[in-house]
Design a protein around this motif. Sequence first.
Motif, PDB file in Angstrom:
ATOM      1  N   THR A 119      -6.259   1.089   9.430  1.00 51.87           N
ATOM      2  CA  THR A 119      -6.619   1.538   9.521  1.00 51.87           C
ATOM      3  C   THR A 119      -5.960   2.237  11.001  1.00 51.87           C
ATOM      4  O   THR A 119      -6.136   3.657  11.147  1.00 51.87           O
ATOM      5  N   ALA A 176      -3.650  -0.709  -3.129  1.00 48.43           N
ATOM      6  CA  ALA A 176      -4.202  -0.984  -2.354  1.00 48.43           C
ATOM      7  C   ALA A 176      -4.304  -2.923  -2.484  1.00 48.43           C
ATOM      8  O   ALA A 176      -4.823  -3.066  -3.065  1.00 48.43           O
ATOM      9  N   ILE A 214       0.856  -1.002   0.102  1.00 48.58           N
ATOM     10  CA  ILE A 214       0.098   0.062   0.341  1.00 48.58           C
ATOM     11  C   ILE A 214       1.121   1.281  -0.413  1.00 48.58           C
ATOM     12  O   ILE A 214       1.558   1.461   0.656  1.00 48.58           O
ATOM     13  N   GLU A 215       0.271   2.519  -1.050  1.00 51.10           N
ATOM     14  CA  GLU A 215       0.899   3.485  -0.711  1.00 51.10           C
ATOM     15  C   GLU A 215       0.552   4.821  -0.233  1.00 51.10           C
ATOM     16  O   GLU A 215      -0.900   4.649  -0.524  1.00 51.10           O
ATOM     17  N   LEU A 216       0.307   5.298   0.645  1.00 52.87           N
ATOM     18  CA  LEU A 216       0.008   6.722   0.617  1.00 52.87           C
ATOM     19  C   LEU A 216       0.276   8.122  -0.379  1.00 52.87           C
ATOM     20  O   LEU A 216       1.080   7.993  -0.880  1.00 52.87           O
ATOM     21  N   HIS A 217      -1.420   8.015  -0.595  1.00 51.26           N
ATOM     22  CA  HIS A 217      -1.118   9.463  -1.419  1.00 51.26           C
ATOM     23  C   HIS A 217      -1.576  10.561  -1.572  1.00 51.26           C
ATOM     24  O   HIS A 217      -0.494  11.372  -1.641  1.00 51.26           O
ATOM     25  N   TYR A 240      -5.057   6.212   0.130  1.00 53.09           N
ATOM     26  CA  TYR A 240      -4.035   5.029  -0.295  1.00 53.09           C
ATOM     27  C   TYR A 240      -4.502   4.722  -1.331  1.00 53.09           C
ATOM     28  O   TYR A 240      -5.736   3.981  -1.800  1.00 53.09           O
ATOM     29  N   ASP A 241      -2.978   4.192  -2.307  1.00 55.16           N
ATOM     30  CA  ASP A 241      -3.594   3.766  -3.453  1.00 55.16           C
ATOM     31  C   ASP A 241      -2.223   2.360  -3.436  1.00 55.16           C
ATOM     32  O   ASP A 241      -2.305   2.180  -2.610  1.00 55.16           O
TER      33      ASP A 241
END
Length: 159
Positions: free
Chosen positions: A123, A111, A27-30, A108-109
């Motif tokens: 979360t 996912a 997962i990446e924080l967008h 988040y992207d």
Amino acid sequence: MSKDRSITPTKKFAFDQDTYKHFVDEIELHDIKLTEFEFRVKPEYFFAVREEKEEDKDILSRSFKREIVSLHYEKEDEIFFATIAWNLTIKRSNKKVLHAKAEYLVVYDNAPAVEREYVERFTQKVVPFATYPYFREKVADFSWASGAELPVMPVLKIK
């Protein structure tokens, strides 16, 4: 998009650590967006602070909490977003004399497709750490601007 649901398991769930690790690794924080902010301080607050100092006793009660307001997750979209609210309240005799509230939208992207329970755990465990520094900074800034002289807010601890 799924509707908001409470972040409580609805059925018996067998948590798999490897699946969760894969989710966290991918997962990446967008983005993090401040969506709401409120800071209110009443004159009674300043009198109570002075009274506390002069009489060396606690007159004000302080509370601090966070709440996951909403969570949206669709496996096929590879995206999820959550809204988290932070609240700082100071009362004198059950009357709010200072209140700070902020809500943040966290997106988040990438996912991976997992059961919702993994997203809920992420979360609860990670989103607060992503947003808290922003709330802490806002409170410090408004404390300075208002002359409220709030103490530095505590560091979050992993539970």
